[in-house]
Design an enzyme around this catalytic site. Structure first.
Site: not given
Ligand SMILES: Cc1ncc(C[n+]2csc(CCOP(=O)(O)OP(=O)(O)O)c2C)c(N)n1
Ligand SMILES: [Mg+2]
Length: 687
Positions: A33, A281, A431, A492
């Site tokens: 990214h 991204h 948790e 549980h």
């Molecule tokens: C718990 C989790 N779910 C899904 C992902 C896959 N993933 C990587 S980046 C992203 C989303 C990116 O959006 P954002 O958090 O706004 O970051 P930006 O691209 O704006 O830097 C996702 C869904 C992850 N890394 N962690």
């Molecule tokens: Mg974002």
């Protein structure tokens, strides 16, 4: 937005070096990214160059500020900064090495095997990676544990005129971090505890992978955080380093709350192809766009991995010189502290060395034989208290279940915003963040434990998994470990959880079978400093075995041991059990022995420890020739196949449980001495 509203040209050059290194690394790897590092380079620059109390030449200085990149997908941002700031290499034992933590070659090998520049930042791969991030939400959550640890250490060890601990925790986080529920638990906890040493900078770029955040996220983040008791500041331009600095300065003045800076940014900033900011991204820009972007930055278009020497020098004169001076001042202060407070400084040096305090286990109790016995949660509570007396930085708490998990430490206070030095933590019913807070505390040198019902590891598992990946010796105290909890019923009653936890590499899953096994298992678990341990404990009473008749509980350290040999010394079958089923197996063993059936009883409190023993020991306990093997555990069979072999038999669960008194449940599900004895007989052909 301006190119860099207020940056001087050397600042801009430094910022653009972070950007172009990130673009080039992602392009070469053809994966990763770039867009977020490009947008967040100015704020990362500002934090490192002008704010972090961090000496790149001593990256493990214990009182450094922590920087957490919670949006781990933007890992190249961190690697670029660690390289440019000249952070020095440290080996896996924490020893300083010559040369940089992240070399330019490491960056060129971004996302390749053996490069410390992994897809997401991996703690332990390179100095300066304070925690592993990647699962969104974990970084922000872990930062709460780091901030809490800093407060705990400050309150316990600072003395007037000797402010040893003043460190802060700075976090960069993204939309995904704040969408994840764990961020709510984390922020709620940090607000409640008034952690003013915690600063989150939220990259409000209104975009995630599927597109605009309008698709799925419309809350007002600043208002949400104000509701948690945070200070919220908005900054409208991620390129405006002066405005960012003003926000940080104003956060510094707030004494009773954490701060979130909501920072508007444009992902892939500088890339001319707007359509591609979405793709930025998870995708490299492509060679043409890299060139156009470099042109826009005023960068030589064809240069790759270019680090202008004046940028390196600029960082050396900035964070390098400032950090070194701060660390040296601190060292002088600590030298005086050592003279004035030898006991306290001695404790700190032990803590920083990652060692256990002398005599830490001297007060672990032993338990007299007792046929009625006690629940292993009760003996666990006594053992925890025994350990705590000789281990000042052993501390923990429960997710609102302390009266059931027996985790309250006598003779110490609750940790609260009025007393950060307390050793009884109250995580509330959270948790997930409890697991992450434990990681943050452990990464700060404390030995934390957290407690809940075993079934709710489902709510904590992501953080447990990260503890295992990071080799952090966190202790989980997990009570109510089976259908033995009885009336609360199937929701549980853990069924698959032993196997599910055993499936996590590096997590020690420990299920002691009587009070003395509890004591010895804790002793062994605490000595292991590079793996988390899940202590799995019963609600119901377990008889305390007479160790004059049976093997000593200290053998628990081997994970599995012969508790009772076949009377003839020539076993025809092996019976294995853990935890509360050890007593059931013992009953069966007695019955069978009385009938002249030769069976060996093996207690197996921790399969991970057993598997680590040398082959000679393992086959001495489980001789290959004996294929009549029976395991008893009130959970699913899954993790037992490796010991059972093709002829093995299993007495346990294959469905969810039910709501009833536990005695009735054990009968209903056939986990009884009679059934175990019948299975052994069938296995040896005497049914
Ligand atoms: C718990 C989790 N779910 C899904 C992902 C896959 N993933 C990587 S980046 C992203 C989303 C990116 O959006 P954002 O958090 O706004 O970051 P930006 O691209 O704006 O830097 C996702 C869904 C992850 N890394 N962690
Ligand atoms: Mg974002």
């Amino acid at each position: 937005m301006s190119v860099a509203a207020t940056s001087t040209s050397i600042e801009l050059l430094a910022i653009n070096t972070i950007r172009t290194l990130s673009m080039d690394a992602v392009q070469k790897a053809n994966s990763g990214h770039p867009g977020t590092p490009m947008a967040l380079a100015p704020v990362a620059y500002q934090l490192w160059q002008h704010n972090l109390r961090y000496d790149p030449s001593q990256p493990l200085w214990p009182c450094r500020d922590r920087f957490v990149l919670s949006c781990g997908h933007a890992s190249m941002l961190l690697y670029s900064v660690l390289h440019l700031a000249g952070v020095r290499k440290v080996d896996h034992h924490g020893k300083l090495q010559d040369g940089p933590s992240i070399t330019l070659d490491d960056i060129k090998n971004f996302r390749q095997l053996h490069s410390p520049c992994a897809g997401h930042p991996e703690h332990g791969e390179a100095a300066g990676i304070e925690t592993t991030t990647g699962p969104l939400g974990q970084g922000v959550a872990t930062s709460v544990g780091m901030a809490l640890a800093a407060k705990w250490l400050a309150t316990r060890y600072n003395r007037p005129g000797f402010e040893l601990f003043e460190n802060k925790v700075y976090v960069l986080c993204s939309d995904g971090d704040l969408m994840e529920g764990i961020s709510g638990e984390a922020a709620s906890t940090a607000g409640h505890l008034k952690l003013n040493n915690l600063l989150w900078i939220y990259d409000d770029n209104t975009i995630t992978i599927e597109g605009h955040t309008e698709l799925a996220f419309s809350e007002d983040v600043a208002t949400r955080f104000e509701g948690y008791g945070w200070n919220a500041i908005r900054v409208d331009d991620a390129n405006d380093t002066k405005a960012i600095q003003r926000a940080i300065d104003s956060a510094d003045k707030v004494t009773d709350r954490p701060t979130i800076i909501v920072l508007k940014s444009i992902i892939g900033w500088g890339s001319p192809n707007k359509a591609n900011t979405h793709g930025a991204h998870g995708a490299p820009l492509g060679p043409d766009e890299v060139k156009l972007t470099k042109k826009f930055y005023g960068w030589p278009e064809d240069a790759q991995f270019l680090v202008p020497p004046e940028v390196t020098e600029h960082f050396a004169n900035g964070v390098g010189a400032r950090g070194r001076a701060e660390r040296e001042q601190w060292e002088a202060r600590f030298a005086a502290y050592e003279k004035a407070f030898p006991k306290e400084s001695g404790e700190l040096k032990t803590l920083w060395a990652g060692k256990l305090p002398e005599g830490w286990d001297a007060r672990i109790p032993t338990f007299a034989a007792d046929p009625k016995g006690v629940g292993s949660r009760i003996s666990s509570g006594k053992v925890l208290n025994g350990i705590a007396k000789g281990f000042p930085w052993f501390l923990g708490g429960s997710a609102d279940l302390a009266p059931s998990t027996m985790t309250l430490l006598e003779q110490t206070d609750s940790l609260s915003s009025h007393n950060y030095a307390g050793r009884n933590l109250h995580f509330g019913i959270r948790e997930h963040v409890m697991g992450a807070i434990l990681n943050g505390m452990s990464l700060s040198g404390l030995r934390p434990y957290g407690a809940t019902f075993f079934v709710f590891t489902d709510y904590m598992r992501p953080a447990m998994r990260l503890a295992a990946i990071m080799k952090q010796p966190v202790i989980y105290v997990l009570t109510h470990d089976s259908i033995g909890l009885g009336e609360d019923g199937p929701t549980h009653q853990p069924i698959e959880h032993l196997s599910a936890c055993r499936a996590i590499p590096g997590l020690d899953v420990v299920r002691p079978g009587d009070a003395n096994e509890v004591a010895e298992c804790y002793r062994a678990a605490i000595k292991r400093q590079h793996s988390p341990a899940a202590m799995v404990l019963s609600r119901q009473n377990l008889p305390t075995l007479d160790r004059t008749k049976f093997a000593p509980a200290s053998l628990c350290a081997k994970g599995g041991y012969i508790l009772a040999e076949a009377p003839s010394g020539k076993p025809a079958a092996i019976l294995m059990a853990t935890g509360s089923e050890l007593d059931i197996a013992m009953n069966a063993w007695e019955k069978l022995s009385a009938e002249g059936i030769q069976v060996r009883l093996v207690s197996m409190p921790c399969t991970e420890w057993f598997d680590e023993q040398d082959e000679a020991y393992r086959v001495s306990v489980l001789p290959l020739a004996i294929t009549a093997r029976i395991a008893v555990e009130a959970g699913v069979r899954m993790s037992w196949e490796k010991y059972l072999g093709p002829a093995g038999r299993f007495v346990g669960m294959s469905t969810f449980g039910a709501s009833a008194p536990y005695g009735a449940l054990y009968k209903h599900f056939g986990i009884t001495p009679e059934n175990v004895a019948a299975q052994v007989k069938a296995a040896v052909g005497k049914a």
